[in-house]
Each structure stands twice: as C-alpha cells, then as structure tokens.
Design a protein around this motif. Structure first.
Motif, mmCIF file in Angstrom:
data_model
loop_
_atom_site.group_PDB
_atom_site.id
_atom_site.type_symbol
_atom_site.label_atom_id
_atom_site.label_comp_id
_atom_site.label_asym_id
_atom_site.label_seq_id
_atom_site.Cartn_x
_atom_site.Cartn_y
_atom_site.Cartn_z
ATOM 1 N N ALA A 63 0.857 -1.194 0.000
ATOM 2 C CA ALA A 63 0.000 0.000 0.000
ATOM 3 C C ALA A 63 0.890 1.240 0.000
ATOM 4 N N GLU A 64 0.912 1.938 -1.113
ATOM 5 C CA GLU A 64 1.815 3.089 -1.220
ATOM 6 C C GLU A 64 1.094 4.422 -1.400
ATOM 7 N N ALA A 65 -0.143 4.376 -1.808
ATOM 8 C CA ALA A 65 -0.861 5.636 -2.016
ATOM 9 C C ALA A 65 -2.353 5.403 -1.860
ATOM 10 N N GLY A 66 -3.057 6.453 -1.536
ATOM 11 C CA GLY A 66 -4.501 6.318 -1.389
ATOM 12 C C GLY A 66 -5.219 7.568 -1.844
ATOM 13 N N ILE A 67 -6.447 7.385 -2.269
ATOM 14 C CA ILE A 67 -7.305 8.534 -2.598
ATOM 15 C C ILE A 67 -8.599 8.395 -1.803
ATOM 16 N N LEU A 68 -8.989 9.490 -1.199
ATOM 17 C CA LEU A 68 -10.290 9.527 -0.530
ATOM 18 C C LEU A 68 -11.230 10.342 -1.402
#
Ligand SMILES: O=C(O)CCC(=O)C(=O)O
Ligand SMILES: [Fe+2]
Length: 240
Positions: A63-68
């Motif tokens: 898990a390296e990036a996320g968008i909410l």
C-alpha cells in the motif's frame, strides 16, 4: 450540504486536493506521486490492504498511495482509468462506506457499454489483472437499502472497551452525522514496481507520470470545483 473541508485523518498527509467531478460525465484529477510529498501510510489501512490483497492472490501488494473520495448525495465521478501508478500489475483496492452508489465498469475504451453494479457500505472492490485498467465511473449516489439513515454496520458506535479502538466517541459522532448524507470511497494503490522509488518533482519520470494521466487536470479546475462544493479527491503517498 457542503462537503466539509478535508482534514488530517489517521495521520494521512495530503499532497493535494483533487478535483473533481460535477454532475455530468466530466472528471478530472491531478495525478502526481513525488518523493517530496511522501508521508507515512496509515498502518491499520496498510494491514487491511495486505490482508485483502493476500486473500485475492497478491501477496506482494504494497500500500503506497490512497485517494479519498467524498461524495454528496448529488455527486458523481466521471469516466476515467486509474493509470498514474507506475505498476499496473498490482491490484487497486477500493473500500466504500456510508451511502450506496452505482458503479459502472466499462472496457479498455470509452465506447464499451459498461456493466452497472451497486456498491454498498462495507463493500470492497479489487481491480486486478485485466480489470485494473478498465474505464469506470460513479454516476449516482443512492440511499443505502433497507431503511434507516445509516447502513447497519455503521449504526452502532465502536466499543469504548476496546483499547485498540482508534475512533473516539466524539470522532464517531462527527462521522455518523457525515455518513448520513454522504458516501466515502477510499482506494489504495501500489504505485511502484518492487524495488522502485518515487520520482523527484520535476525529474523525467515525474513529468512522464503527469503527462501520461488520462484524467489529468489543472489547478484552476480543482479550485473551481471546491468552490462549488463538488466531490473532493484527496491523495496521499507513503514512505517506508
Ligand atoms: O468511488 C468509487 O467507487 C470509485 C473511485 C475511483 O474510481 C477512484 O478513486 O479512482
Ligand atoms: Fe478510479
């Protein structure tokens, strides 16, 4: 109801406020992953993502990036492909909370007729393999089925007896109120190939990533969308 301004959640540091969708089919989003904007990825979300990806046959997922994405009841997310990440062999995990939505899964081009499906609170969608780069969109937010303002899994506050419980009663109250009129979607992505590193702002790879984005936008659109209170997208990048 306006979406409240984004705040720091669970140690997320946001590298940009993304934009945005209106109520037509338009969508746009700044897509940049730069070393300078790295911040720690939330440990609990990384663990959850690891379990989900492992169960789906991707033991190496990082898990390296996320968008909410914050959706009002009248928000939508336009047709797009998530292709900013450098590694498309890893899955994209999508977690949904609060009110429901229609999700349209299309094909490799915009011309392919999409398959509609419902996304409810607690659903997890994994886009992997051939589906990782398919067009998709969220045209409608709908009340969750079954009556009640909140889906059953959100209708009781978390136990205060649990010492590992990260959500305080006062935080819960805010979330509970917010979810009554909203949907939140959280996508978790692996950006790099194994052993890769994030580009520095302005270097060649960074430019390639920005230019290669299918729903790249400019700041002015983001600003305009925020002023109109449209769906917000927030991106975070991790560091080890
Ligand atoms: O809200 C959703 O279910 C989809 C979100 C999405 O496609 C994205 O963040 O790229
Ligand atoms: Fe997407």
């Amino acid at each position: 109801m306006r979406v409240p301004p984004p705040t720091i959640i669970n140690g997320f540091s946001f590298i940009g406020r993304m934009g945005l969708m209106d109520n037509t089919s338009h969508s746009s989003c700044l897509q940049k992953y730069y070393k300078e904007h790295q911040s720690p990825f939330p440990v609990d979300l990384a663990e959850l993502s690891h379990c989900v990806s492992l169960a789906c046959g991707f033991p190496g997922f990082k898990a390296e990036a996320g968008i909410l994405n914050y959706y009002h009841m009248d928000s939508s997310l336009g047709i797009h492909v998530d292709e900013s990440e450098l590694d498309h062999s890893s899955p994209l995990l999508s977690f949904s909370f609060g009110q429901s939505s229609i999700f349209l899964l299309g094909g490799l081009s915009r011309d392919v007729s999409p398959t509609p499906m419902m996304m409810h609170s607690g659903d997890i969608m994994v886009m992997s393999g051939a589906s990782r780069l398919l067009y998709h969109a969220v045209p409608r937010i709908l009340r969750h089925p079954g009556g009640g303002i909140l889906p059953p899994c959100l209708s009781a506050p978390p136990s205060t007896d649990d010492p590992n419980q990260l959500c305080s009663p006062s935080d819960w109250e805010v979330c509970e109120l917010y979810m009554q009129f909203s949907r939140i979607n959280m996508t978790v992505r692996q950006v790099l190939e194994a052993g890769g590193s994030f580009p520095e702002e302005g270097d060649k790879m960074g430019k390639r990533m920005t230019q290669g984005d299918s729903y790249h936008s400019v700041d002015i659109e983001t600003q305009e969308a925020e002023e109109q209170g449209l769906t917000k997208r927030i991106r975070t990048v991790t560091q080890d």
